[in-house]
Design a protein around this motif. Structure first.
Motif, PDB file in Angstrom:
ATOM      1  N   ASP A   1      -7.566  13.270  -5.698  1.00  0.00           N
ATOM      2  CA  ASP A   1      -7.706  14.525  -6.453  1.00  0.00           C
ATOM      3  C   ASP A   1      -8.897  14.461  -7.399  1.00  0.00           C
ATOM      4  N   ALA A   2      -9.332  15.635  -7.868  1.00  0.00           N
ATOM      5  CA  ALA A   2     -10.590  15.758  -8.612  1.00  0.00           C
ATOM      6  C   ALA A   2     -10.608  14.906  -9.882  1.00  0.00           C
ATOM      7  N   ARG A   3      -9.489  14.907 -10.630  1.00  0.00           N
ATOM      8  CA  ARG A   3      -9.462  14.141 -11.882  1.00  0.00           C
ATOM      9  C   ARG A   3      -9.590  12.647 -11.617  1.00  0.00           C
ATOM     10  N   THR A   4      -8.843  12.177 -10.630  1.00  0.00           N
ATOM     11  CA  THR A   4      -8.920  10.761 -10.280  1.00  0.00           C
ATOM     12  C   THR A   4     -10.323  10.411  -9.805  1.00  0.00           C
ATOM     13  N   ARG A   5     -10.926  11.333  -9.066  1.00  0.00           N
ATOM     14  CA  ARG A   5     -12.266  11.084  -8.546  1.00  0.00           C
ATOM     15  C   ARG A   5     -13.255  10.883  -9.695  1.00  0.00           C
ATOM     16  N   ASP A   6     -13.155  11.739 -10.715  1.00  0.00           N
ATOM     17  CA  ASP A   6     -14.057  11.597 -11.870  1.00  0.00           C
ATOM     18  C   ASP A   6     -13.905  10.217 -12.498  1.00  0.00           C
ATOM     19  N   ARG A   7     -12.645   9.783 -12.640  1.00  0.00           N
ATOM     20  CA  ARG A   7     -12.423   8.487 -13.263  1.00  0.00           C
ATOM     21  C   ARG A   7     -12.965   7.359 -12.381  1.00  0.00           C
ATOM     22  N   LEU A   8     -12.739   7.501 -11.064  1.00  0.00           N
ATOM     23  CA  LEU A   8     -13.222   6.470 -10.143  1.00  0.00           C
ATOM     24  C   LEU A   8     -14.754   6.411 -10.132  1.00  0.00           C
ATOM     25  N   HIS A   9     -15.400   7.574 -10.291  1.00  0.00           N
ATOM     26  CA  HIS A   9     -16.869   7.586 -10.372  1.00  0.00           C
ATOM     27  C   HIS A   9     -17.343   6.725 -11.539  1.00  0.00           C
ATOM     28  N   ALA A  10     -16.718   6.957 -12.692  1.00  0.00           N
ATOM     29  CA  ALA A  10     -17.115   6.206 -13.886  1.00  0.00           C
ATOM     30  C   ALA A  10     -16.877   4.714 -13.677  1.00  0.00           C
ATOM     31  N   GLU A  11     -15.710   4.385 -13.093  1.00  0.00           N
ATOM     32  CA  GLU A  11     -15.384   2.982 -12.868  1.00  0.00           C
ATOM     33  C   GLU A  11     -16.348   2.333 -11.870  1.00  0.00           C
ATOM     34  N   LEU A  12     -16.677   3.092 -10.835  1.00  0.00           N
ATOM     35  CA  LEU A  12     -17.588   2.557  -9.821  1.00  0.00           C
ATOM     36  C   LEU A  12     -18.956   2.267 -10.433  1.00  0.00           C
ATOM     37  N   LEU A  13     -19.421   3.190 -11.281  1.00  0.00           N
ATOM     38  CA  LEU A  13     -20.733   2.971 -11.912  1.00  0.00           C
ATOM     39  C   LEU A  13     -20.696   1.764 -12.839  1.00  0.00           C
ATOM     40  N   ASP A  14     -19.561   1.566 -13.518  1.00  0.00           N
ATOM     41  CA  ASP A  14     -19.396   0.381 -14.369  1.00  0.00           C
ATOM     42  C   ASP A  14     -19.488  -0.891 -13.528  1.00  0.00           C
ATOM     43  N   ILE A  15     -18.744  -0.882 -12.413  1.00  0.00           N
ATOM     44  CA  ILE A  15     -18.725  -2.059 -11.541  1.00  0.00           C
ATOM     45  C   ILE A  15     -20.129  -2.325 -11.006  1.00  0.00           C
ATOM     46  N   TRP A  16     -20.799  -1.268 -10.609  1.00  0.00           N
ATOM     47  CA  TRP A  16     -22.155  -1.404 -10.067  1.00  0.00           C
ATOM     48  C   TRP A  16     -23.102  -1.976 -11.122  1.00  0.00           C
ATOM     49  N   ALA A  17     -22.930  -1.494 -12.370  1.00  0.00           N
ATOM     50  CA  ALA A  17     -23.776  -2.004 -13.453  1.00  0.00           C
ATOM     51  C   ALA A  17     -23.519  -3.502 -13.675  1.00  0.00           C
ATOM     52  N   GLN A  18     -22.261  -3.896 -13.520  1.00  0.00           N
ATOM     53  CA  GLN A  18     -21.910  -5.310 -13.726  1.00  0.00           C
ATOM     54  C   GLN A  18     -22.400  -6.209 -12.600  1.00  0.00           C
ATOM     55  N   THR A  19     -22.262  -5.721 -11.359  1.00  0.00           N
ATOM     56  CA  THR A  19     -22.527  -6.592 -10.209  1.00  0.00           C
ATOM     57  C   THR A  19     -23.954  -6.482  -9.694  1.00  0.00           C
ATOM     58  N   GLY A  20     -24.616  -5.343  -9.966  1.00  0.00           N
ATOM     59  CA  GLY A  20     -25.990  -5.162  -9.522  1.00  0.00           C
ATOM     60  C   GLY A  20     -26.151  -5.093  -8.019  1.00  0.00           C
ATOM     61  N   GLN A  21     -25.081  -4.686  -7.324  1.00  0.00           N
ATOM     62  CA  GLN A  21     -25.162  -4.604  -5.876  1.00  0.00           C
ATOM     63  C   GLN A  21     -25.979  -3.392  -5.418  1.00  0.00           C
ATOM     64  N   THR A  22     -26.438  -3.489  -4.190  1.00  0.00           N
ATOM     65  CA  THR A  22     -27.070  -2.355  -3.545  1.00  0.00           C
ATOM     66  C   THR A  22     -25.950  -1.519  -2.934  1.00  0.00           C
TER      67      THR A  22
ATOM     68  N   PRO B   1       0.799  -1.235   0.000  1.00  0.00           N
ATOM     69  CA  PRO B   1       0.000   0.000   0.000  1.00  0.00           C
ATOM     70  C   PRO B   1       0.828   1.279   0.000  1.00  0.00           C
ATOM     71  N   LYS B   2       1.958   1.283   0.717  1.00  0.00           N
ATOM     72  CA  LYS B   2       2.764   2.513   0.787  1.00  0.00           C
ATOM     73  C   LYS B   2       3.274   2.954  -0.584  1.00  0.00           C
ATOM     74  N   GLU B   3       3.309   2.011  -1.526  1.00  0.00           N
ATOM     75  CA  GLU B   3       3.840   2.343  -2.848  1.00  0.00           C
ATOM     76  C   GLU B   3       2.759   2.876  -3.793  1.00  0.00           C
ATOM     77  N   LEU B   4       1.502   2.933  -3.314  1.00  0.00           N
ATOM     78  CA  LEU B   4       0.384   3.294  -4.195  1.00  0.00           C
ATOM     79  C   LEU B   4      -0.099   4.718  -3.932  1.00  0.00           C
ATOM     80  N   SER B   5      -0.675   5.331  -4.975  1.00  0.00           N
ATOM     81  CA  SER B   5      -1.306   6.644  -4.810  1.00  0.00           C
ATOM     82  C   SER B   5      -2.661   6.461  -4.123  1.00  0.00           C
ATOM     83  N   GLY B   6      -3.256   7.558  -3.683  1.00  0.00           N
ATOM     84  CA  GLY B   6      -4.554   7.492  -3.004  1.00  0.00           C
ATOM     85  C   GLY B   6      -5.621   6.806  -3.849  1.00  0.00           C
ATOM     86  N   GLY B   7      -5.674   7.172  -5.130  1.00  0.00           N
ATOM     87  CA  GLY B   7      -6.679   6.574  -6.015  1.00  0.00           C
ATOM     88  C   GLY B   7      -6.486   5.068  -6.150  1.00  0.00           C
TER      89      GLY B   7
END
Lengths: 262, 276
Positions: A175-196, A141-147
């Motif tokens: 940071d804001a740019r990473t957050r935007d990308r993570l939002h898109a990825e999260l929605l993709d994952i949610w669409a795939q898994t159908g979790q609540t 973990p110490k070697e990774l960025s926040g995102g």
């Protein structure tokens, strides 16, 4: 929208999480005062509110980490008493195990006896692929960025295939740019898994970007101010007219009681 | 990439070189002061000079001494210096390892279990301040002046340092990590200890152990001054014959033995804690 309508019997079948008159006090402060709402199966529900409105406490109560002083939380009709593999939690500050690699962190839940996976290694690879961390399997973990850390946090929670994903301001420290990308990825994952999903944030834009429905909370003590449905096509454009309207609506709900108090 | 590595290596080397030169300078100044001090002090045995001390050090390996290996009872012939070092290690190593294991175990148990902590904390407060060497009298009446008695004193010293390392380490385990583990299916207390508390406390535990390596050398020499065989006993034995240079030679030997152990353990520590 009236609360009794949300928990009426015709909604019962699709109701995944039901929060009933939950209140909780820490020493002298009342974190939650009589909170009730429910989340449907497969719904993406955001909880917004000022700091101190008890939104983290609410999430911890659903996770089974905190017990309410009164009231109850039902998941799939059963009262929550303890943490369980049916509810995954993603932490604001990641809470990764620093002595485990990316692979080791994702694998943590899979190695518990309560979890049965036919091929755990394959499942880990699948998740690394899902959150886009190929090539970082053996990094600490110490070697990774926040995102990247939060990608591991999400993958670790998803590994045991929970029915509910609880997220506590997960992108607050990226940071804001990473957050935007993570939002898109999260929605993709949610669409795939159908979790609540129950997603806590103080960022109204983030809530409107992600949610099917936004629960607006008020502080001192934490109560539900209102719930607002976001019926917008995804992906959502922040400059779009409807988007701006929804943000304004939530801001009004959030802002007015605070204004009168000061 | 390779260019970058090269410049990094050069930078590290340059920084190291300067540090080494300064360190060497400090040593040389010390040697000079020592040498002048030894030259000008009479009678000469009060301050044995550096040259005499080095001679005495090499003399430690010029002769052989037979020692008895405890438990096995067999005789072992080694160069004199090593023979006495081995005698020290016969009580140092068991005392350190046993003391560390017991200290770490109790530290983990008390740090993890609130009830046990409540029970034992006052007792720990009372026993902790007693210097390990104060136990010498009991070591003598219980075990006699030999390896077992000396090992017992080392045990007491190692016990407390390691106890606090482990205790502090477990107390410092973040509740966020235990929460994360709970939501990922860790239910039993023992699993939580093994999977979260122990790895999380490892840096503290290892630092405690490394500190105890040094502290136990101080204690072991103190214990031997009362008569247990080993390098500490040889220091006082030599001084009784006014062979002060030989005392200094044994002091060197202790310093070397400690340095080897410390460096060795730091390497272990670094590889175990590579995640930090």
């Amino acid at each position: 929208m009236a609360m009794n309508e949300m928990s009426s019997t015709d909604q019962e079948s699709s109701e995944k999480i039901s929060i009933r008159n939950v209140s909780k006090a820490y020493e002298s402060t009342q974190a939650l005062g009589d909170v009730s709402f429910s989340v449907s199966e497969g719904e993406f529900c955001c909880v917004v509110g000022p700091s101190g409105c008890g939104k983290t406490t609410l999430l911890r109560t659903i996770a089974g980490l905190d017990d309410p002083d009164s009231g109850s939380v039902l998941v799939g009709g059963n009262p929550v008493t303890d943490p369980g593999l049916d509810r995954g939690l993603v932490f604001q500050e990641y809470a990764l195990f620093p002595w485990r690699t990316v692979r080791g962190n994702i694998r943590f839940g899979l190695d518990r006896p309560a979890c049965e996976c036919a091929d755990c290694e394959a499942r880990v690879r699948e998740l690394i692929d899902l959150v886009g961390l190929e090539g970082f399997e053996d990094a600490y973990p110490k070697e990774l960025s926040g995102g990247m850390k939060q990608r591991v946090g999400i993958a670790r929670a998803l590994a045991v295939d929970p029915e509910i994903l609880l997220m506590d301001e997960p992108f607050g420290s990226v940071d804001a740019r990473t957050r935007d990308r993570l939002h898109a990825e999260l929605l993709d994952i949610w669409a795939q898994t159908g979790q609540t999903v129950v997603f806590v944030t103080h960022d109204i834009d983030e809530a409107v970007t992600l949610a099917d429905r936004v629960v607006v909370m008020d502080a001192d003590p934490g109560t539900v101010q209102s719930t607002i449905s976001i019926d917008l096509e995804r992906p959502r454009e922040r400059t779009a007219h409807d988007f701006v309207d929804s943000v304004a609506e939530i801001r009004t709900e959030l802002g007015s009681p605070v204004d009168t108090r000061h | 990439m390779s260019h970058q590595t090269d410049t990094m290596v050069t930078a590290i080397f340059e920084g190291d070189l300067q540090r080494y030169l300064r360190g060497l300078g400090g040593l040389l100044v010390f040697l000079l002061v020592w040498w002048v001090g030894a030259m000008t002090t009479q009678p000469s045995y009060l301050v044995p000079g550096p040259v005499d001390s080095v001679h005495a050090f090499f003399d430690l390996f010029a002769t052989s001494t037979a020692i008895v290996v405890p438990i096995f009872g067999s005789a072992l012939v080694l160069p004199t210096g090593l023979a006495h070092l081995a005698q020290t290690l016969f009580h140092y190593v068991p005392g350190l390892l046993l003391g560390a294991s017991c200290g770490i175990s109790l530290g983990l148990a008390m740090g993890w279990n609130g009830a046990l902590d409540d029970w034992l904390r006052p007792l720990v407060r009372v026993l902790r301040p007693i210097p390990p060497l104060a136990w010498v009298v009991f070591a003598i009446v219980w075990f006699g002046i030999h390896h077992t008695g000396a090992a017992f004193i080392v045990f007491v010293g190692a016990f407390w340092i390691n106890f606090y390392g482990a205790y502090g380490g477990v107390e410092g385990v973040s509740s966020e990590l235990t929460d994360a583990a709970s939501t990922l299916g860790v239910e039993r207390d023992l699993s939580m200890l093994k999977l979260v508390a122990l790895p999380s406390a490892a840096p503290h535990v290892l630092t405690g152990f490394r500190t105890s390596i040094g502290r136990c050398w101080m204690i072991v020499v103190g214990a031997e001054l009362f008569g247990a065989p080993g390098v500490g006993y040889e220091i006082i034995n030599a001084s009784n014959n006014l062979a002060m240079a030989t005392s200094v030679a044994y002091m060197f030997l202790i310093s070397l033995a400690f340095l080897c152990m410390d460096v060795g353990f730091r390497l272990v520590e670094r590889s175990v804690l590579s995640w930090r």
